[in-house]
Design an enzyme around this catalytic site. Structure first.
Site, PDB file in Angstrom:
ATOM      1  N   GLU A 287       0.830  -1.211   0.000  1.00 30.57           N
ATOM      2  CA  GLU A 287       0.000   0.000   0.000  1.00 30.57           C
ATOM      3  C   GLU A 287       0.862   1.258   0.000  1.00 30.57           C
ATOM      4  OE1 GLU A 287      -3.040   0.026  -0.565  1.00 30.57           O
ATOM      5  OE2 GLU A 287      -3.912  -1.876   0.083  1.00 30.57           O
ATOM      6  N   ARG A 291       1.037   3.891  -3.240  1.00 35.14           N
ATOM      7  CA  ARG A 291       0.467   5.225  -2.997  1.00 35.14           C
ATOM      8  C   ARG A 291       1.555   6.272  -2.758  1.00 35.14           C
ATOM      9  NH1 ARG A 291      -5.251   4.108   0.034  1.00 35.14           N
ATOM     10  NH2 ARG A 291      -5.358   1.889  -0.384  1.00 35.14           N
ATOM     11  N   ASP A 420      -5.422  -9.616  -7.900  1.00 36.85           N
ATOM     12  CA  ASP A 420      -5.735  -8.734  -9.030  1.00 36.85           C
ATOM     13  C   ASP A 420      -4.521  -8.100  -9.722  1.00 36.85           C
ATOM     14  OD1 ASP A 420      -5.320  -7.289  -6.684  1.00 36.85           O
ATOM     15  OD2 ASP A 420      -7.105  -6.048  -6.848  1.00 36.85           O
ATOM     16  N   GLU A 556     -12.054   1.272  -9.988  1.00 39.03           N
ATOM     17  CA  GLU A 556     -11.805   0.320 -11.082  1.00 39.03           C
ATOM     18  C   GLU A 556     -12.721   0.488 -12.299  1.00 39.03           C
ATOM     19  OE1 GLU A 556     -11.786  -0.497  -7.871  1.00 39.03           O
ATOM     20  OE2 GLU A 556      -9.663  -0.966  -7.593  1.00 39.03           O
ATOM     21  N   THR A 645      -0.750   0.804 -10.228  1.00 41.05           N
ATOM     22  CA  THR A 645      -2.088   0.325  -9.826  1.00 41.05           C
ATOM     23  C   THR A 645      -2.811   1.335  -8.946  1.00 41.05           C
ATOM     24  OG1 THR A 645      -3.291  -1.621  -9.038  1.00 41.05           O
ATOM     25  CG2 THR A 645      -1.324  -0.974  -7.796  1.00 41.05           C
TER      26      THR A 645
HETATM   27  C1  DMJ Z   1      -6.114   0.934  -4.812  1.00 39.94           C
HETATM   28  O1  DMJ Z   1      -5.298   1.119  -3.732  1.00 39.94           O
HETATM   29  C2  DMJ Z   1      -5.409   0.231  -5.924  1.00 39.94           C
HETATM   30  O2  DMJ Z   1      -6.098   0.430  -7.104  1.00 39.94           O
HETATM   31  C3  DMJ Z   1      -5.247  -1.226  -5.674  1.00 39.94           C
HETATM   32  O3  DMJ Z   1      -4.692  -1.889  -6.760  1.00 39.94           O
HETATM   33  C4  DMJ Z   1      -6.576  -1.852  -5.366  1.00 39.94           C
HETATM   34  N1  DMJ Z   1      -7.266  -1.162  -4.343  1.00 39.94           N
HETATM   35  C5  DMJ Z   1      -7.365   0.255  -4.368  1.00 39.94           C
HETATM   36  C6  DMJ Z   1      -8.536   0.811  -5.112  1.00 39.94           C
HETATM   37  O4  DMJ Z   1      -9.650   0.078  -5.121  1.00 39.94           O
END
Ligand code: DMJ
Length: 656
Positions: A287, A291, A420, A556, A645
């Protein structure tokens, strides 16, 4: 016979050099006496001068000791962790175990256990760390230099703002440049990045609506949560996760892209003055990488401001202890102040998506800094996961053990939570690296076929194509909203030369994701849906369980809508995104500032705000909506950038 007693250690070697023929002690006595005689021969003034000099020297020594002692302490505690780890690779697959049991199994190999866990108590909200003063001073100095460079740069930009946005006279995209290591020679933002920042004049109505939504969200954050991780908009307060201003960092590049100069500048100032990583706090490796590291790298690329790169390197460095495991598969958590990494309390497993979705960021950090260890650590993970047993036609299980390096909880396959972004990063790393790393491509292509073969079904009666889950051979028609990243990823692959049927599948799945929103009374998707497989007309295609009715403001669906619109040009995708933005405004907007996740997407009269604005709402959801409503394919071109992501654009190394 006893051996002769050992000779006493020789101590006369010093006396040879000092005073031949005399013992060491005797020599000292003579010197003491002659020193005392000389001292008495001095005048009072001379004695005072000598005493003053001595006192002065002692004071200097004491002061410099105090200033470096803290730094030594910090360095000592971080580096002490390294040698504890030894690789181990047992040949058998261990059953899922508690962390403590694993310690016994792998005797002599201990995870870097912190003396106690800090995660359960709120992190220290004092942004400046209480110790490490010397390091802080060095950072401040670097920041001052960077700020000086930054300020000079903004002045230059006043001229840059004359470059027209999307009009004639725009220069071709130069692509991001490798920065020099010195703040004084910070590179300028690319012409395209400057156009972005100066874009408000050319925004269309829908983009303006996104900007208004962002401003509203930001106003709440600024008023009630400034410098904290997340806004709690209903209670007008904040929550902490890592205590690192998560929302602010996640939103930096969005502000740049939306042309919010004032807001960007204010946030930059906070990063410059308040963001210090010398904090005794556990962060989740994944995370915080996607981020914070991703956010800082992207802010650096857009702005050319070396402050963000310096912060990124410092942060990346502090994450590195997570990779010191027996298997080289990183632990889930690391304390960025002490350098102690560890798995969660209840297991020694890490999540597969988490350890395989940090590569874009660490690879880019190596490229920018020239420090190889970042890239080497994450690519070792990729290599190991690549050759693991336990996959099913390219599909991976959800857990991997940090001791053995093997998959655990075998036989369960999903494109949702915990797996995912593994698939997403196979493709995106291949793109990032200039489409040369064929192993990544092969794994991705195999996985897409695995999805088709094992997870793809159509619902009844509406025949929506969806991706379900497989558990020990049993298919479940369950689909997380998280899976809605997949249409976008498939479309991106097709754009980069992968089979055209990937685009067909992307479009079919996009329809489904849209329906997951559309069929809810609020127009917002729940967290999880179940698709109906029985062909009775009376059944709805999309069904929701009570426990899954919440919406966390996730990106998403709109992320994929952006890719689909950008790559097909079909306006319906923009219209669908517009509906979703309107729904966010209708059901998640909190009048006093900010947006809130909601508990019930099926009750428009009482959607039940949950009092939390996730950082990805600003980092991803609003950014993708803004890009979706743009008609300019060169606004963060998909041939120049690859989005991590968390929606942070990073440069493709060798753009096609
Ligand atoms: C985000 O932190 C990222 O997109 C991650 O890959 C999945 N979860 C959240 C958003 O839903």
């Amino acid at each position: 016979m006893y051996p002769p007693p050992p000779l006493p250690p020789r101590r006369d070697f010093i006396s040879v050099t000092l005073s031949p023929g005399r013992s060491y002690d005797g020599g000292q006595g003579l010197r003491r006496r002659s020193f005392w005689r000389k001292w008495k021969q001095l005048s009072r003034l001379q004695r005072n001068v000598v005493l003053f000099l001595l006192a002065f020297l002692m004071l200097c020594g004491l002061l410099s000791y105090i200033s470096v002692a803290d730094e030594w302490k910090a360095v000592g505690s971080r580096s002490a962790e390294g040698p504890k780890m030894r690789p181990a690779n047992p040949p058998v697959l261990p059953a899922p175990q508690r962390a403590a049991e694993n310690l016994e199994t792998f005797a002599g190999v201990s995870p870097q256990k912190p003396p106690r866990h800090f995660r359960r108590r709120p992190p220290n909200l004092q942004i400046r760390a209480p110790d490490g003063a010397a390091k802080d001073r060095r950072q401040d100095e670097a920041q001052r230099r960077a700020e000086a460079a930054g300020e000079a740069r903004w002045e230059d930009d006043a001229q840059g703002s004359r470059v027209s946005w999307r009009g004639t006279g725009t220069e071709p995209e130069q692509g991001p440049q490798l920065p020099p290591r010195k703040a004084e020679a910070a590179p300028r933002p690319s012409p395209q990045a400057l156009r972005m920042r100066n874009s408000p004049a050319s925004q269309n109505e829908r983009q303006k609506a996104v900007v208004a939504a962002f401003r509203h969200a930001w106003a709440g954050y600024r008023k009630f949560a400034w410098g904290h991780d997340e806004l709690k908009p209903v209670s007008k307060s904040f929550s902490e996760w890592f205590g690192l201003g998560l929302t602010l960092i996640d939103a930096l590049d969005t502000m740049w892209i939306l042309g919010l100069k004032k807001e960007f500048e204010e946030a930059r100032k906070w990063v410059s003055q308040k963001l210090l990583f010398q904090k005794n706090v556990d962060v989740n490796l994944f995370e915080s990488t996607i981020r914070i590291l991703g956010g800082l790298l992207s802010a650096f690329h857009l702005s050319g401001d070396v402050l963000f790169l310096e912060k990124a390197e410092d942060f990346g460095d502090r994450l590195m202890p997570a990779f010191q495991t027996p298997s080289k598969i990183p632990y889930s958590d690391v304390n960025i102040g002490t350098g102690v990494a560890h798995p969660p309390r209840w297991t020694s497993d890490s999540t597969v998506a988490e350890v395989t979705s940090i590569q874009l960021e660490f690879r880019e950090l190596s490229r920018l800094t020239g420090v190889k260890k970042f890239q080497e650590a994450v690519e070792e993970v990729t290599r190991r996961v690549h050759s693991l047993r336990g996959k099913k036609d390219g599909l991976v299980p959800m857990f991997i053990n940090t001791n053995s390096g093997l998959f655990t909880h075998l036989g369960v396959f999903t494109l949702g939570a915990r797996a995912d972004s593994y698939y997403e990063y196979l493709l995106k790393q291949w793109i990032q690296g200039g489409k040369k790393e064929t192993q990544l491509l092969e794994d991705y292509l195999e996985a897409v076929e695995g999805i088709r073969k094992h997870l793809l079904h159509r619902s009844e009666p509406g025949k929506l194509t969806f991706v379900g889950e497989l558990a020990h051979g049993r298919f479940s028609a369950k689909m997380d909203h998280l899976v809605c990243f997949l249409p976008g990823t498939l479309a991106l692959g097709a754009h980069h030369g992968l089979p055209a049927d990937h685009m067909e599948l992307a479009q079919a799945l996009m329809d489904t994701c849209y329906q997951m929103n559309r069929q809810m009374e609020t127009g917002l998707s729940p967290e999880i849906v179940h698709f109906n497989l029985h062909p009775q007309k009376s059944h709805k295609d999309v069904q929701v369980k009570a426990a899954d009715r919440h919406n966390l403001l996730r990106p998403e669906t709109v992320e994929s809508l952006f890719y689909l619109y950008r790559l097909t040009g079909h306006r319906k995708y923009q219209d669908w995104g517009w509906e979703i933005l309107r729904s966010f405004n209708a059901y998640a907007r909190v009048p006093s500032g900010g947006y809130s996740s909601i508990s019930n997407v099926q009750d428009p009269r009482n959607p039940q705000p949950r009092d939390k604005m996730e950082s990805f709402f600003l980092g991803e959801t609003l950014k993708y909506l803004y890009l979706l409503f743009s008609d300019d394919p060169d606004l963060l071109s998909l041939d120049t950038y690859v989005f991590n992501t968390e929606a942070h654009p990073l440069p493709i190394w060798a753009p096609s």
